[in-house]
Motif scaffolding. Sequence first.
Motif, mmCIF file in Angstrom:
data_model
loop_
_atom_site.group_PDB
_atom_site.id
_atom_site.type_symbol
_atom_site.label_atom_id
_atom_site.label_comp_id
_atom_site.label_asym_id
_atom_site.label_seq_id
_atom_site.Cartn_x
_atom_site.Cartn_y
_atom_site.Cartn_z
ATOM 1 N N PHE A 80 0.809 -1.218 0.000
ATOM 2 C CA PHE A 80 0.000 0.000 0.000
ATOM 3 C C PHE A 80 0.846 1.274 0.000
ATOM 4 O O PHE A 80 0.564 2.198 -0.776
ATOM 5 N N PRO A 81 1.906 1.395 0.820
ATOM 6 C CA PRO A 81 2.691 2.635 0.803
ATOM 7 C C PRO A 81 3.312 2.951 -0.549
ATOM 8 O O PRO A 81 3.329 4.114 -0.972
ATOM 9 N N MET A 82 3.833 1.938 -1.258
ATOM 10 C CA MET A 82 4.456 2.204 -2.551
ATOM 11 C C MET A 82 3.429 2.594 -3.596
ATOM 12 O O MET A 82 3.716 3.393 -4.502
ATOM 13 N N VAL A 83 2.212 2.054 -3.503
ATOM 14 C CA VAL A 83 1.133 2.484 -4.406
ATOM 15 C C VAL A 83 0.804 3.949 -4.146
ATOM 16 O O VAL A 83 0.584 4.735 -5.081
ATOM 17 N N VAL A 84 0.787 4.336 -2.881
ATOM 18 C CA VAL A 84 0.536 5.740 -2.528
ATOM 19 C C VAL A 84 1.640 6.634 -3.088
ATOM 20 O O VAL A 84 1.368 7.709 -3.644
ATOM 21 N N VAL A 85 2.891 6.212 -2.961
ATOM 22 C CA VAL A 85 4.013 6.999 -3.480
ATOM 23 C C VAL A 85 3.886 7.178 -4.991
ATOM 24 O O VAL A 85 4.103 8.280 -5.523
ATOM 25 N N ALA A 86 3.533 6.102 -5.712
ATOM 26 C CA ALA A 86 3.383 6.188 -7.167
ATOM 27 C C ALA A 86 2.264 7.152 -7.552
ATOM 28 O O ALA A 86 2.400 7.935 -8.502
ATOM 29 N N CYS A 87 1.148 7.121 -6.826
ATOM 30 C CA CYS A 87 0.025 8.026 -7.117
ATOM 31 C C CYS A 87 0.396 9.471 -6.807
ATOM 32 O O CYS A 87 0.062 10.387 -7.571
ATOM 33 N N LEU A 88 1.080 9.700 -5.695
ATOM 34 C CA LEU A 88 1.531 11.056 -5.366
ATOM 35 C C LEU A 88 2.522 11.563 -6.409
ATOM 36 O O LEU A 88 2.526 12.759 -6.745
ATOM 37 N N GLY A 89 3.355 10.677 -6.926
ATOM 38 C CA GLY A 89 4.283 11.061 -7.985
ATOM 39 C C GLY A 89 3.557 11.516 -9.234
ATOM 40 O O GLY A 89 3.984 12.467 -9.912
ATOM 41 N N CYS A 90 2.448 10.873 -9.557
ATOM 42 C CA CYS A 90 1.635 11.284 -10.717
ATOM 43 C C CYS A 90 1.063 12.682 -10.516
ATOM 44 O O CYS A 90 1.061 13.506 -11.437
ATOM 45 N N VAL A 91 0.575 12.945 -9.312
ATOM 46 C CA VAL A 91 0.031 14.279 -9.007
ATOM 47 C C VAL A 91 1.136 15.327 -9.097
ATOM 48 O O VAL A 91 0.953 16.408 -9.682
ATOM 49 N N TYR A 92 2.293 15.010 -8.557
ATOM 50 C CA TYR A 92 3.428 15.945 -8.582
ATOM 51 C C TYR A 92 3.826 16.279 -10.018
ATOM 52 O O TYR A 92 4.025 17.449 -10.366
ATOM 53 N N LEU A 93 3.935 15.267 -10.879
ATOM 54 C CA LEU A 93 4.366 15.492 -12.259
ATOM 55 C C LEU A 93 3.302 16.232 -13.067
ATOM 56 O O LEU A 93 3.620 16.977 -13.997
ATOM 57 N N HIS A 94 2.021 16.018 -12.732
ATOM 58 C CA HIS A 94 0.955 16.732 -13.447
ATOM 59 C C HIS A 94 1.045 18.238 -13.190
ATOM 60 O O HIS A 94 0.841 19.045 -14.109
ATOM 61 N N PHE A 95 1.344 18.625 -11.966
ATOM 62 C CA PHE A 95 1.394 20.045 -11.623
ATOM 63 C C PHE A 95 2.780 20.653 -11.809
ATOM 64 O O PHE A 95 2.941 21.864 -11.660
ATOM 65 N N LYS A 96 3.759 19.799 -12.118
ATOM 66 C CA LYS A 96 5.100 20.322 -12.347
ATOM 67 C C LYS A 96 5.157 20.977 -13.715
ATOM 68 O O LYS A 96 5.038 20.309 -14.734
ATOM 69 N N LYS A 97 5.328 22.256 -13.757
ATOM 70 C CA LYS A 97 5.365 22.973 -15.028
ATOM 71 C C LYS A 97 6.788 23.023 -15.559
ATOM 72 O O LYS A 97 7.760 22.915 -14.814
ATOM 73 N N ARG A 98 6.888 23.208 -16.864
ATOM 74 C CA ARG A 98 8.213 23.360 -17.464
ATOM 75 C C ARG A 98 8.830 24.683 -17.026
ATOM 76 O O ARG A 98 8.139 25.682 -16.847
ATOM 77 N N LYS A 99 10.121 24.664 -16.873
ATOM 78 C CA LYS A 99 10.791 25.860 -16.371
ATOM 79 C C LYS A 99 10.686 27.003 -17.372
ATOM 80 O O LYS A 99 10.853 26.812 -18.579
#
Length: 725
Positions: A80-99
Amino acid sequence: MEITKSNNGGSSPSAGEEFKGMIKGVSKFFMMVVFLGTIMLWIMMPTLTYRNKWLPYMRLKFGASTYFGSSGTTLFMYMFPMVVVACLGCVYLHFKKRKNPHHIVRETNGGVLSALRKPMLVKGPLGIVSATEIMFLAMFVALLLWSFITYLRNNFATITPRSAAAHGESLWQAKLESAALRIGLIGNICLAFLFLPVARGSSLLPAVGLTSESSIKYHIWLGHMVLAIFTVHGLCYVIYWVSMHETSQMLMWATKDISNLAGEISLVAGLLMWATTFPAIRRRFFEVFFYTHYLYIVFMLFFVLHVGITFSFIALPGFYIFMVDRFLRFLQSRDNIRVLSARILPSHTIELTFSKNPSLVYSPTSILFVNIPSISKLQWHPFTITSSSKLEPEKLSVVIKSEGKWSTKLYQRLSSSDQIDHLAVSVEGPYGPASTDFLRHEALVMVSGGSGITPFISVIRDMIATSQNQKCKIPKITLICAFKKSSEISMLDLVLPLSGLQTQLSSDINIKIEAFITREKEPRSEAPTEKIKTLWFKPSLSDQPISSILGPNSWLWLGGIISSSFLIFLIIIGIITRYYIYPIDHNTNKIYSLTSKNIIYILVICVSIMATSSAAMFWNKKNKYGNIENKQVQNVDVPSPTSSPTSCGNNSLREIESSPQESLLQCTNLHYGERPNLTKLLLDVEGSSVGVLVCGPRKMRQNVAKICSSGLAKNLHFESISFSW
């Protein structure tokens, strides 16, 4: 670090941008917290505190449920924790804008971070590795040693001559069996991370600034560790069984306990894969290496059947994320991709240009996996993308050098006929860095050997697009390329695209090309002017442009697939356990067949992933993405298969003569009969920060890395980007 801003780039962020930044920061923070918590579990696992205090409490909390049984403990502690980390990573990359190129963080000569990125080891079995990589590798090895020593110390303390005699063993036999089991536990730590570097579309790698191609070496390191440790694990048990005159144990398939035969099948499959990974075999017999690696399915299936699903959940999180990625790649590979053209160069090189969805954006140095069924239905080969999504929004190009059997067959087929009007192709990707920071350097040096020039073509094109569309300072570009023969110089014609350029190169672009022809001392004056042959293909109604399998918001969709598939898995398993397994077994693990339980869990995992991935893909394709793709294919009008846009009915042979090409020719210096003096060329580059990229033979990569790490010039920053497979 030095921050520079252009005149038009200092606007304050809007409320929406601030909200996105907050979401990105929160998701990254919780990713780190959950991941570090999981690492803490790994550290504490071999200790008596974990065994006597933590584990009984967690078994009472998670393992006594009538919905998950004893499997609930490891399921919620490790999976469960690693699934949570993977999902949080998706959210992070979605909102990460190009410099923003108007707000550039320039590299400086000093700093701890700069020192940690420099190559620390250049030669050796590990390849070129930085100080950061050495540090993390040392910490990982320390975790393995800590776990093994702690396991042995705690367990050997309970083994006495009397306790060994009670089981009909001598003292050394009891300790050997105990050590064999603990060696297997150590192998599980490596196995937990083994598949993460090869999950190409996973969020975990780009969230920490890595790419799948640059992480392949981590997969190789972990693979060697896993199979070496599991081999020792198996040999120790064989020695134990022989000494105890219990060789029949090797064929035992227990339905309520550990299955020895399943473990042996898994190990044999792993050893077959391992044998083909060594360079002498992989390079000479790539197809053997490629097909043998499909045994990973057998390896993981029988691993689960060997140890049971309860213990497998400790090592399965990485494989679960890999399975999601692998099935999404399978879905993408079902589409027929529209090939626009093929440029055939005199250097036995082909540039394939595909139709691309305009909303698909990728970074320079990205790669694309290509399958051509008419050459081989099973083989997939990675090629660096040479086009720029900024410069050519509706096209994507890769360059294929005729070197192996597969590429040679493709070159012979396309070069031998002008009447090929269609080429069936499937692709996976593109895959690459979430973003690139080349603009942070004042100068950029790219060193290539042969076809190693291809990743740098995309970098140059991206810089050209940036100079045309955004007013910001572009690094001075120096391309140092070495070729064996003068015919290979034609690859420089691919530096600029056929379309998307202005009438001439922007004055902001400062490009210098140093081309070395190592095996010819002078130009071949008697040879006729070699030209480029271009084939244009007709579209088919079934062809689609290359697009993201999950649409423009692919990271959010990926997070939704991972989370929903895991939730569906929990619901189905909970129902099956509560109303089918529990009434039979009552959580004793002694009545219901362990093998049957393992197979049920495996099937439910597969069905959950396949169902959610397919639903997400069809939803995007039908309701959002498909209409754009179909419209693009139907509305494109192309020339006849054997004519180019400039020939208008003439033959397909032409020379590229354009103002941008002439500008590029003036920036090119040809050197015959010599190899590049890399030390002099690199040290002569001026600038407070010089980014150095290299792609070519191993010796060339090692020499460049050695120069950058030698301290001769503090302004050289070796970019840890790997293009070698």
